[in-house]
Design a protein around this motif. Structure first.
Motif, short mmCIF file in Angstrom:
data_model
loop_
_atom_site.label_atom_id
_atom_site.label_comp_id
_atom_site.label_asym_id
_atom_site.label_seq_id
_atom_site.Cartn_x
_atom_site.Cartn_y
_atom_site.Cartn_z
N ALA A 144 -9.56 -28.43 14.71
CA ALA A 144 -9.65 -29.87 14.46
C ALA A 144 -9.82 -30.67 15.75
CB ALA A 144 -8.40 -30.34 13.72
N LYS A 145 -9.50 -30.07 16.90
CA LYS A 145 -9.63 -30.78 18.18
C LYS A 145 -11.10 -31.03 18.54
CE LYS A 145 -5.35 -28.83 19.94
NZ LYS A 145 -4.74 -27.87 20.87
N LYS A 146 -12.01 -30.14 18.08
CA LYS A 146 -13.42 -30.28 18.45
C LYS A 146 -14.35 -30.12 17.25
CE LYS A 146 -12.87 -28.94 23.21
NZ LYS A 146 -13.29 -28.08 24.29
N ALA A 147 -13.80 -30.24 16.06
CA ALA A 147 -14.59 -30.14 14.84
C ALA A 147 -13.95 -31.04 13.79
CB ALA A 147 -14.65 -28.69 14.35
N ILE A 148 -14.62 -31.23 12.69
CA ILE A 148 -14.12 -32.08 11.61
C ILE A 148 -13.56 -31.20 10.51
CG2 ILE A 148 -14.75 -33.79 9.86
CD1 ILE A 148 -17.12 -34.54 11.77
N VAL A 149 -12.30 -31.40 10.17
CA VAL A 149 -11.70 -30.68 9.05
C VAL A 149 -11.99 -31.51 7.80
CG1 VAL A 149 -9.56 -29.79 8.04
CG2 VAL A 149 -9.91 -29.68 10.52
N LEU A 156 -19.72 -23.87 16.34
CA LEU A 156 -18.47 -23.47 15.68
C LEU A 156 -17.93 -22.16 16.26
CD1 LEU A 156 -19.39 -24.50 12.04
CD2 LEU A 156 -17.55 -25.49 13.44
N CYS A 157 -18.82 -21.23 16.61
CA CYS A 157 -18.37 -19.99 17.25
C CYS A 157 -17.71 -20.28 18.60
CB CYS A 157 -19.55 -19.04 17.45
SG CYS A 157 -20.08 -18.18 15.95
N GLU A 158 -18.26 -21.21 19.36
CA GLU A 158 -17.66 -21.58 20.64
C GLU A 158 -16.24 -22.12 20.43
OE1 GLU A 158 -20.30 -24.38 22.52
OE2 GLU A 158 -21.93 -22.91 22.56
N GLN A 159 -16.06 -22.93 19.39
CA GLN A 159 -14.73 -23.47 19.10
C GLN A 159 -13.76 -22.34 18.76
OE1 GLN A 159 -14.76 -26.54 20.15
NE2 GLN A 159 -16.97 -26.25 20.16
N LEU A 160 -14.22 -21.41 17.93
CA LEU A 160 -13.38 -20.27 17.56
C LEU A 160 -13.02 -19.42 18.77
CD1 LEU A 160 -15.17 -19.20 14.29
CD2 LEU A 160 -12.74 -19.79 14.49
N GLU A 161 -14.01 -19.15 19.61
CA GLU A 161 -13.80 -18.29 20.77
C GLU A 161 -12.85 -18.90 21.79
OE1 GLU A 161 -17.90 -17.80 21.72
OE2 GLU A 161 -18.19 -16.25 20.20
N SER A 162 -12.66 -20.22 21.73
CA SER A 162 -11.75 -20.89 22.67
C SER A 162 -10.34 -21.05 22.09
CB SER A 162 -12.32 -22.25 23.08
OG SER A 162 -12.28 -23.15 21.98
N SER A 175 -6.51 -20.12 20.75
CA SER A 175 -5.39 -19.33 21.28
C SER A 175 -5.27 -18.00 20.55
CB SER A 175 -4.09 -20.12 21.12
OG SER A 175 -3.74 -20.19 19.74
N ARG A 176 -4.46 -17.14 21.12
CA ARG A 176 -4.20 -15.83 20.51
C ARG A 176 -3.57 -15.99 19.12
NH1 ARG A 176 -2.32 -10.65 23.59
NH2 ARG A 176 -4.06 -11.48 24.72
N ASN A 177 -2.64 -16.95 18.97
CA ASN A 177 -2.00 -17.16 17.67
C ASN A 177 -3.02 -17.62 16.62
OD1 ASN A 177 0.54 -16.39 18.49
ND2 ASN A 177 1.20 -18.47 18.98
N ALA A 178 -3.92 -18.51 17.02
CA ALA A 178 -4.95 -18.98 16.09
C ALA A 178 -5.88 -17.83 15.70
CB ALA A 178 -5.74 -20.13 16.72
N LEU A 179 -6.24 -17.00 16.65
CA LEU A 179 -7.13 -15.88 16.36
C LEU A 179 -6.46 -14.84 15.47
CD1 LEU A 179 -8.92 -15.50 19.80
CD2 LEU A 179 -9.82 -16.51 17.69
N LYS A 180 -5.15 -14.69 15.60
CA LYS A 180 -4.42 -13.81 14.67
C LYS A 180 -4.52 -14.35 13.25
CE LYS A 180 -1.00 -11.89 17.86
NZ LYS A 180 0.42 -11.85 18.23
N GLN A 181 -4.44 -15.66 13.12
CA GLN A 181 -4.58 -16.27 11.80
C GLN A 181 -6.01 -16.10 11.27
OE1 GLN A 181 -3.05 -20.30 11.98
NE2 GLN A 181 -0.95 -19.56 11.95
N TRP A 182 -7.00 -16.18 12.15
CA TRP A 182 -8.39 -15.94 11.78
C TRP A 182 -8.53 -14.57 11.11
CZ3 TRP A 182 -13.22 -17.97 11.40
CH2 TRP A 182 -14.31 -17.09 11.45
N LEU A 183 -7.88 -13.57 11.71
CA LEU A 183 -7.98 -12.21 11.20
C LEU A 183 -7.32 -12.03 9.83
CD1 LEU A 183 -7.40 -10.22 14.51
CD2 LEU A 183 -9.57 -10.61 13.30
N THR A 184 -6.42 -12.93 9.45
CA THR A 184 -5.79 -12.84 8.13
C THR A 184 -6.66 -13.45 7.03
OG1 THR A 184 -4.59 -14.97 8.16
CG2 THR A 184 -3.50 -13.06 9.20
N CYS A 185 -7.69 -14.16 7.42
CA CYS A 185 -8.53 -14.83 6.42
C CYS A 185 -9.35 -13.82 5.63
CB CYS A 185 -9.47 -15.83 7.08
SG CYS A 185 -8.63 -17.26 7.79
#
Length: 125
Positions: free
Chosen positions: A27-32, A62-68, A70-80
């Motif tokens: 949400a910091k660099k994209a629109i939810v 959007l990939c750039e936003q994802l790649e930046s 945190s580790r905690n956010a990326l762990k949540q990505w993997l649960t999707c």
């Protein structure tokens, strides 16, 4: 007469687990567009917040936003269970032929983050 046109790319997420950190960071660099939670799942629809002219640019942004994230956010990505770039177009009657390319590097990037791709075509109104 309406013209066919690219609208945007939405990143669609769905998980049985909490994805609030991931959504918050995106949400910091994209629109939810929406973020829904119930007892069984969480889902979000996110789009780029910049003036983007092609699906390829939007996906890479959007990939750039994802790649930046945190580790905690990326762990949540993997649960999707759903991680999909949904490319939206307005339908129309012209031009006779319309196309938008997704570069091979972009397709590799989508694959590397274990995401999918959809195309949504909205009808002529």
């Amino acid at each position: 007469m309406s013209e066919i046109q690219f609208l945007n790319v939405d990143l669609e997420l769905e998980s049985k687990n909490d994805i609030s950190v991931l959504v918050g960071e995106l949400a910091k660099k994209a629109i939810v567009l929406n973020y829904d939670k119930d007892d069984y799942r969480q889902s979000a629809r996110i789009e780029a917040d910049t003036d983007i002219k092609t699906p390829d640019q939007a996906i890479n942004h959007l990939c750039e936003q994802l790649e930046s994230c945190s580790r905690n956010a990326l762990k949540q990505w993997l649960t999707c269970s759903k991680r999909t770039f949904d490319i939206g177009f307005n339908s129309g009657t012209k031009p006779k032929c319309f196309n938008q390319a997704i570069k091979s590097d972009t397709l590799l990037r989508i694959s590397a983050i274990d995401a999918g791709m959809e195309i949504t075509i909205y009808p002529v109104e």
